[in-house]
Design a protein around this motif. Structure first.
Motif, mmCIF file in Angstrom:
data_model
loop_
_atom_site.group_PDB
_atom_site.id
_atom_site.type_symbol
_atom_site.label_atom_id
_atom_site.label_comp_id
_atom_site.label_asym_id
_atom_site.label_seq_id
_atom_site.Cartn_x
_atom_site.Cartn_y
_atom_site.Cartn_z
ATOM 1 N N SER A 206 0.732 -1.213 0.097
ATOM 2 C CA SER A 206 -0.014 -0.060 -0.174
ATOM 3 C C SER A 206 0.779 1.294 -0.069
ATOM 4 O O SER A 206 1.906 1.247 0.512
ATOM 5 N N TYR A 207 0.567 2.326 -0.777
ATOM 6 C CA TYR A 207 1.061 3.612 -0.644
ATOM 7 C C TYR A 207 1.408 4.105 0.910
ATOM 8 O O TYR A 207 2.145 4.824 0.987
ATOM 9 N N LEU A 208 0.507 3.514 1.680
ATOM 10 C CA LEU A 208 0.546 4.149 3.037
ATOM 11 C C LEU A 208 1.800 3.521 3.923
ATOM 12 O O LEU A 208 2.269 4.210 4.651
ATOM 13 N N HIS A 209 2.324 2.697 3.278
ATOM 14 C CA HIS A 209 3.588 2.269 3.902
ATOM 15 C C HIS A 209 4.748 3.046 3.619
ATOM 16 O O HIS A 209 5.692 3.055 4.276
ATOM 17 N N PRO A 251 -10.147 0.345 -2.382
ATOM 18 C CA PRO A 251 -10.729 -0.796 -3.246
ATOM 19 C C PRO A 251 -10.758 -0.771 -4.569
ATOM 20 O O PRO A 251 -11.015 -1.574 -5.234
ATOM 21 N N THR A 252 -10.782 0.651 -5.025
ATOM 22 C CA THR A 252 -10.964 0.862 -6.376
ATOM 23 C C THR A 252 -9.561 1.418 -6.918
ATOM 24 O O THR A 252 -9.018 2.466 -6.674
ATOM 25 N N PHE A 253 -8.940 0.762 -8.141
ATOM 26 C CA PHE A 253 -7.583 1.205 -8.627
ATOM 27 C C PHE A 253 -6.498 1.168 -7.504
ATOM 28 O O PHE A 253 -5.861 2.490 -7.298
ATOM 29 N N GLN A 254 -6.294 0.303 -6.844
ATOM 30 C CA GLN A 254 -5.465 0.210 -5.707
ATOM 31 C C GLN A 254 -4.058 0.744 -5.883
ATOM 32 O O GLN A 254 -3.509 0.416 -6.908
ATOM 33 N N ASN A 255 -3.629 1.628 -5.086
ATOM 34 C CA ASN A 255 -2.216 2.307 -5.158
ATOM 35 C C ASN A 255 -1.224 1.557 -4.172
ATOM 36 O O ASN A 255 -1.401 1.261 -3.009
ATOM 37 N N PHE A 404 -3.517 5.439 -12.419
ATOM 38 C CA PHE A 404 -2.454 5.885 -12.914
ATOM 39 C C PHE A 404 -1.212 4.922 -13.290
ATOM 40 O O PHE A 404 -0.228 5.048 -13.976
ATOM 41 N N PHE A 405 -1.260 3.715 -12.631
ATOM 42 C CA PHE A 405 -0.110 2.928 -12.660
ATOM 43 C C PHE A 405 -0.393 1.251 -13.082
ATOM 44 O O PHE A 405 -1.331 0.924 -13.113
ATOM 45 N N ILE A 435 9.329 0.160 -1.290
ATOM 46 C CA ILE A 435 8.718 1.276 -0.539
ATOM 47 C C ILE A 435 7.491 1.308 -0.013
ATOM 48 O O ILE A 435 6.947 1.888 0.791
ATOM 49 N N TYR A 436 6.711 0.388 -0.667
ATOM 50 C CA TYR A 436 5.246 0.052 -0.392
ATOM 51 C C TYR A 436 5.072 -1.277 0.576
ATOM 52 O O TYR A 436 4.136 -1.634 0.693
ATOM 53 N N ASN A 437 5.897 -1.571 1.045
ATOM 54 C CA ASN A 437 6.397 -2.681 1.979
ATOM 55 C C ASN A 437 5.828 -4.133 0.917
ATOM 56 O O ASN A 437 5.488 -5.216 1.622
ATOM 57 N N ASP A 438 6.317 -4.048 0.042
ATOM 58 C CA ASP A 438 6.355 -5.459 -0.891
ATOM 59 C C ASP A 438 7.526 -6.186 -0.872
ATOM 60 O O ASP A 438 8.673 -5.418 -1.058
ATOM 61 N N ARG A 439 7.797 -7.451 -0.311
ATOM 62 C CA ARG A 439 8.802 -7.849 -0.193
ATOM 63 C C ARG A 439 9.224 -8.917 -1.504
ATOM 64 O O ARG A 439 10.530 -9.544 -1.535
#
Length: 470
Positions: A206-209, A251-255, A404-405, A435-439
């Protein structure tokens, strides 16, 4: 009169920055390249100036880190040390962003770089004509520039209420709070509603991470994002504490993944959240930017019990600099947050509010959206074509139906930090998934800002940089 050498001018400028307290002891000065660009000189000239100031005891270099202020004129002649502002900021309640995020934030203002990172519309989609027309009408209507009541300009809240009715969200103007963008709304919620020790259930990635939204006293529970958005099954294997747990989701076009939950998934999620009395913060800032077909109704449209706080913004659809968004929810919650708002900044820009109101009321906003969707669709398709042509053997991705992504997943383990640095060395800014907490080895690529030519050059740069790891 003899002309003052450039290196002497730069040295004097550095001293003034230090003497005025703009560069405090312990702070890092700009890089040699940045100073050279600012003064229009060679780096050797800057090096000479810095060495001169170093010899005066004001600056000191740290290997592999940069040049730091170690003294000022006062500290050199006084036994009293000035406040260590660097130490204050280090231990502040609001921690600094992760280093890569800080770099990206700074780099996104550079016009000489290819911006695959920017989450905003490209300059060619800025509504110049619409803004000019709306501004002309607005200037004739301006009467006062007061603080207001914290809720925001009533006319704008009324227009947003009408706008939301089109997507099935029936909410009165008094249940809408105007904010300075979606992040501001989320920050108000964390400070005005959540209490110490709360548990926040948050999508991952999530972009919030990539930002420090939640205080350290709150526990973050990561819930993975699947092909249809949030993994509902995993969410409801967790334990919830009444009045101390909350769910944040996009939930819509998740960032950053661009996934969207189906209508059926949304209904299941809302039913279960009502059963467990789990409040929902729905971040829906990309909804208006659908490219193929309108997305399913927002959770807020299905909400009959005040379960959902709904957040939207015009930063993605009109212009980020307007800083106008909204939060809609139960009237009591909105009043509470408007009080918190009045304790911080007394409200968003009045001029921006009445400008957006005019765009909505006149129908210019909808006409602008039609043009934006068409352009974004073209740019999305071009980036998909370039990815298929150059990276299909090393990565996979899905076609985003809005936003956008494009979320790129590499088939093999890659050093994403190294890829980021290699691309930057070739003037291309990318957002690595970590940077979005993806490992995993992932990449978020924006098709909203870069031109067609820049996208091609950028993809070729990524391909070339990857060749060093394959």
């Amino acid at each position: 009169m003899k002309k003052i050498p450039r290196y002497f001018q730069i040295a004097r400028w550095i001293r003034e920055k230090i003497d005025k307290g703009e560069w405090v002891i312990g702070s890092k000065i700009p890089t040699q390249r940045e100073i050279a660009e600012q003064f229009g000189v060679n780096r050797s000239t800057v090096v000479t100036a810095i060495e001169m100031v170093k010899s005066e005891g004001l600056l000191e270099g740290k290997t592999g880190s940069g040049i730091y202020v170690v003294n000022n004129q006062w500290s050199l002649i006084s036994a009293i040390s000035p406040p260590d502002w660097n130490d204050f900021t280090k231990w502040s309640l609001q921690p600094a962003s992760e280093h890569t995020v800080q770099m990206i934030n700074e780099l996104e203002n550079r016009k000489d770089l290819i911006q695959f990172s920017k989450g905003e519309l490209g300059p060619e989609m800025f509504p110049h004509a619409e803004i000019t027309e709306a501004m002309g009408k607005v200037t004739l209507q301006l009467q006062e520039f007061g603080y207001g009541d914290g809720l925001g300009e009533l006319g704008l809240r009324t227009e947003i209420s009408r706008h939301l009715q089109r997507i099935g969200v029936n909410i009165a103007p008094e249940s809408i709070l105007i904010v300075s963008g979606a992040l501001h709304a989320l920050k108000l919620i964390t400070t005005g509603i959540l209490k110490r020790g709360s548990t926040v259930f948050l999508e991952s990635p999530s972009y919030l991470h990539s930002i420090n939204l939640f205080p350290a006293e709150m526990a973050i529970r990561e819930i993975p994002v699947a092909e249809e958005g949030l993994n509902i099954k995993e969410l409801f294997q967790q334990k919830f504490t009444k009045n101390s747990s909350i769910l944040f989701l996009n939930p819509t076009f998740q960032n950053p993944t661009s996934t969207s939950m189906t209508l059926e998934q949304r209904k299941i999620l809302l039913d279960k959240c009502q059963y467990y009395q789990l409040p929902i913060i729905e971040d829906d800032i990309f909804r208006d930017l659908w490219l193929d077909a309108p997305p399913p109704a927002p959770l807020k449209a299905l909400d009959k019990n005040g379960q959902v706080l709904y957040v939207g913004s015009f930063s993605k659809t009109i212009a980020a600099g307007l800083r106008i968004g909204w939060l809609a929810g139960p009237e009591a919650v909105v009043k509470r947050l408007s009080d918190v708002r009045m304790q911080t900044d007394y409200g968003s820009s009045y001029l921006s509010q009445v400008l957006v109101k005019e765009l909505l009321a006149s129908g210019m906003y909808e006409k602008h959206l039609q043009k934006v969707r068409c352009r974004l669709r073209e740019k999305r398709d071009e980036l998909l074509r370039l990815l298929s042509l150059h990276l299909s053997d090393v990565a996979t991705w899905s076609t985003p139906s809005g936003g956008f992504f494009i979320w790129v997943v590499f088939k093999k383990k890659m050093n994403m930090q190294k890829l980021f640095k290699q691309c930057l060395a070739e003037n291309v800014v990318i957002n690595p998934g970590f940077i979005y907490n993806d490992r995993h080895s992932t990449l978020r690529l924006s098709f909203a800002y870069a031109t067609f030519e820049e996208m091609e050059a950028g993809i070729l740069t990524i391909k070339s940089s990857l060749s060093n790891q394959i």
